[in-house]
Scaffold this motif. Sequence first.
Motif, PDB file in Angstrom:
ATOM      1  N   GLY A 129      -5.787  -8.474   5.196  1.00  0.00           N
ATOM      2  CA  GLY A 129      -4.979  -8.361   5.806  1.00  0.00           C
ATOM      3  C   GLY A 129      -3.593  -8.655   4.276  1.00  0.00           C
ATOM      4  N   SER A 130      -4.408 -10.161   3.774  1.00  0.00           N
ATOM      5  CA  SER A 130      -3.454 -10.092   2.861  1.00  0.00           C
ATOM      6  C   SER A 130      -2.933  -9.280   1.224  1.00  0.00           C
ATOM      7  CB  SER A 130      -4.331 -11.530   1.757  1.00  0.00           C
ATOM      8  OG  SER A 130      -5.137 -11.102   0.762  1.00  0.00           O
ATOM      9  N   THR A 131      -1.635  -9.237   0.922  1.00  0.00           N
ATOM     10  CA  THR A 131      -2.209  -8.495  -0.197  1.00  0.00           C
ATOM     11  C   THR A 131      -2.428  -8.826  -1.108  1.00  0.00           C
ATOM     12  OG1 THR A 131       0.799  -8.870   0.510  1.00  0.00           O
ATOM     13  CG2 THR A 131       0.676  -7.699  -1.563  1.00  0.00           C
ATOM     14  N   GLY A 132      -2.801 -10.025  -1.131  1.00  0.00           N
ATOM     15  CA  GLY A 132      -4.425 -10.124  -2.778  1.00  0.00           C
ATOM     16  C   GLY A 132      -5.142  -9.292  -2.357  1.00  0.00           C
TER      17      GLY A 132
ATOM     18  N   LEU B 158       0.744  -1.161   0.417  1.00  0.00           N
ATOM     19  CA  LEU B 158       0.047   0.160  -0.529  1.00  0.00           C
ATOM     20  C   LEU B 158       0.968   1.427  -0.034  1.00  0.00           C
ATOM     21  CD1 LEU B 158      -2.810  -1.189   2.653  1.00  0.00           C
ATOM     22  CD2 LEU B 158      -3.126  -0.384  -0.154  1.00  0.00           C
ATOM     23  N   ALA B 159       1.543   1.347   0.809  1.00  0.00           N
ATOM     24  CA  ALA B 159       2.670   2.182   1.224  1.00  0.00           C
ATOM     25  C   ALA B 159       3.422   3.073  -0.738  1.00  0.00           C
ATOM     26  CB  ALA B 159       4.198   2.563   1.820  1.00  0.00           C
TER      27      ALA B 159
ATOM     28  N   ASN C 153      -2.120  16.757   9.415  1.00  0.00           N
ATOM     29  CA  ASN C 153      -0.892  16.254   7.761  1.00  0.00           C
ATOM     30  C   ASN C 153      -1.664  15.179   7.676  1.00  0.00           C
ATOM     31  OD1 ASN C 153       0.923  18.720   7.292  1.00  0.00           O
ATOM     32  ND2 ASN C 153       1.595  17.709   9.554  1.00  0.00           N
ATOM     33  N   VAL C 154      -2.456  14.463   8.084  1.00  0.00           N
ATOM     34  CA  VAL C 154      -3.225  13.610   7.234  1.00  0.00           C
ATOM     35  C   VAL C 154      -4.476  13.559   6.488  1.00  0.00           C
ATOM     36  CG1 VAL C 154      -3.709  10.522   8.147  1.00  0.00           C
ATOM     37  CG2 VAL C 154      -1.228  11.862   8.679  1.00  0.00           C
ATOM     38  N   GLN C 155      -4.642  13.351   5.406  1.00  0.00           N
ATOM     39  CA  GLN C 155      -6.062  13.262   4.714  1.00  0.00           C
ATOM     40  C   GLN C 155      -6.413  11.954   4.250  1.00  0.00           C
ATOM     41  OE1 GLN C 155      -4.291  15.397   1.237  1.00  0.00           O
ATOM     42  NE2 GLN C 155      -5.864  16.375   1.956  1.00  0.00           N
ATOM     43  N   ALA C 156      -6.057  10.819   4.898  1.00  0.00           N
ATOM     44  CA  ALA C 156      -6.568   9.831   4.150  1.00  0.00           C
ATOM     45  C   ALA C 156      -5.891   8.427   5.322  1.00  0.00           C
ATOM     46  CB  ALA C 156      -6.968   8.819   2.559  1.00  0.00           C
ATOM     47  N   VAL C 157      -6.192   7.309   5.265  1.00  0.00           N
ATOM     48  CA  VAL C 157      -5.995   6.172   6.445  1.00  0.00           C
ATOM     49  C   VAL C 157      -7.088   5.318   5.749  1.00  0.00           C
ATOM     50  CG1 VAL C 157      -5.513   5.027   8.545  1.00  0.00           C
ATOM     51  CG2 VAL C 157      -5.895   7.361   8.361  1.00  0.00           C
ATOM     52  N   MET C 158      -4.986   3.895   5.682  1.00  0.00           N
ATOM     53  CA  MET C 158      -5.956   2.543   4.779  1.00  0.00           C
ATOM     54  C   MET C 158      -5.465   1.487   5.912  1.00  0.00           C
ATOM     55  SD  MET C 158      -4.737   2.887   0.703  1.00  0.00           S
ATOM     56  CE  MET C 158      -3.090   3.403   0.530  1.00  0.00           C
ATOM     57  N   ILE C 159      -6.098   0.404   5.982  1.00  0.00           N
ATOM     58  CA  ILE C 159      -5.382   0.182   6.888  1.00  0.00           C
ATOM     59  C   ILE C 159      -5.570  -1.242   6.304  1.00  0.00           C
ATOM     60  CG2 ILE C 159      -6.132  -0.897   9.240  1.00  0.00           C
ATOM     61  CD1 ILE C 159      -7.251   1.463   9.876  1.00  0.00           C
ATOM     62  N   THR C 160      -5.233  -2.534   7.210  1.00  0.00           N
ATOM     63  CA  THR C 160      -4.765  -3.483   6.172  1.00  0.00           C
ATOM     64  C   THR C 160      -4.656  -4.501   7.338  1.00  0.00           C
ATOM     65  OG1 THR C 160      -3.517  -5.120   5.214  1.00  0.00           O
ATOM     66  CG2 THR C 160      -1.786  -3.906   5.812  1.00  0.00           C
TER      67      THR C 160
END
Length: 170
Positions: free
Chosen positions: A138-141, A33-34, A69-76
């Motif tokens: 949590g999977s990369t897929g 994601l990063a 300084n954070v507009q969006a968050v992606m959580i896995t």
Amino acid sequence: MGHAVSKFEAAKIAVLTVSDTRTEENDTSGGYLAEQLQEAGHILADKKIVIDDVYQIRAVVSQWIADENVQAVMITGGTGFTSRDSTPEALVPLFDKQVEGFGELFRTVSYEEIGTSTIQSRAIAGFANHTVIFAMPGSTGACRTAWTKIIKQQLDASHRPCNFMPHLKV
């Protein structure tokens, strides 16, 4: 916050991996994601790994929600049905508004890839303090599916007919 734009704008995005076992060395999903958000032209505002604990997840996400300084968050991670999976429970109380369509659409596109197993995904999204928060498995897929089929377009100000960029903190 509506700022109408028709060209791409970089968003400041934080990535959180929820896992009892992942480290910076083996966090392939958070790493993916990063890497993808930066490749798309966005800014990696922060990246953390936290154990699957409601209060630790809330503490990190709350800090990002309050951070200009954070507009969006992606959580896995943490979206399944094991006793340790608690990401949705951690996030829902923080949301000002839930984005029901994210989980629905994620499971729809995921069905084409993994069939009925997608029913075990509790992927969710919402807004808090003009910050959009996406939680995916949590999977990369699963992260690849969520990023390429949904999130990337919704964080692109040029995506029509609509996207989330005008709703984010400036």
